[in-house]
Write a protein that holds these residues in place. Structure first.
Motif: not given
Ligand code: IMP
Length: 208
Positions: A49-54
């Motif tokens: 899972i790519v955790e690309d949240g801010t």
């Protein structure tokens, strides 16, 4: 669902983590609810899972929703990190990746102390943040965010904990986070508080 010792139907929650310590902690917190907590591995779910949240909330929600969609189960996830006010909130959501995922925390912690050299005590405020998210198969999402407030010390100290604990000073307890016993840390930490907060939300919503 599965039958427990007294033949009662047991609810099952999937915790989207590969971290055994986090699993142990959530199992202890949910012990009295009779819920079975399983890891992704135990549930046979493999996801990169790519955790690309801010924000911590966004990242935890990305994990919980992705794993819920793959498994069709109730899924819990968490995301956490350290916010240092004098660094504009850094490392924040990048806490694990700060200076590179493979860089040792001795090096990361020394670099932070160096960046803060000359910063007076009252400007060294910082907090550990944890967001816990629960994603339900019916589309409902619950979020609980808690912090542990403190400040960045002037040295590294203590053998317990992990990550940034040796440079995180807790004025209320007059010690570094890495000097707390594991039991005390769970009692006062961002993660312990957020997990217990989520337990209370799920009880109120009659999910547990
Ligand atoms: P994650 O939520 O497991 O991805 O953790 C993010 C990163 O935040 C960790 O790798 C640590 O660098 C930092 N962190 C989160 N919680 C703590 C804590 O309780 N002590 C020390 N570092 C922490």
């Amino acid at each position: 669902m599965q039958r427990g010792e007294e033949g009662k139907l047991m609810k099952r929650i999937l915790f989207a983590t590969g971290n055994e310590d986090k699993l142990k902690e959530i199992r202890m917190i949910l012990k009295d609810t009779g819920v079975e907590v399983v890891s992704m591995r135990e549930a046979g779910i493999h996801a990169d899972i790519v955790e690309d949240g801010t924000t911590f909330e966004e990242n935890a929600a990305i994990k919980a929703k992705t794993v819920m969609e793959l498994s069709g189960e109730i899924v819990l996830s968490d995301d956490s990190g350290l916010e240092i006010d004098a660094l504009g909130g850094a490392p924040g959501v990048h806490s694990a990746r700060f200076m590179g995922e493979d860089t040792s925390y001795d090096i990361k912690n020394a670099a932070i102390l160096e960046k803060l050299s000359g910063v007076p005590e009252d400007k060294r405020t910082a907090r550990f943040v944890c967001a816990v998210v629960c994603a339900l198969p019916d589309g409902r999402i619950f979020t609980c965010r808690r912090t542990m407030e403190g400040r960045i010390g002037y040295e590294s100290s203590g053998e317990n904990g992990f990550g940034y604990d040796p440079i995180f000073y807790l004025p209320e307890y007059e010690c570094y986070s890495a000097q707390l016993s594991p039991e005390k840390k769970n009692e006062i930490s961002h993660r312990g508080k957020a997990l217990r907060g989520m337990r209370d939300i799920l009880k109120e919503e009659h999910i547990l």
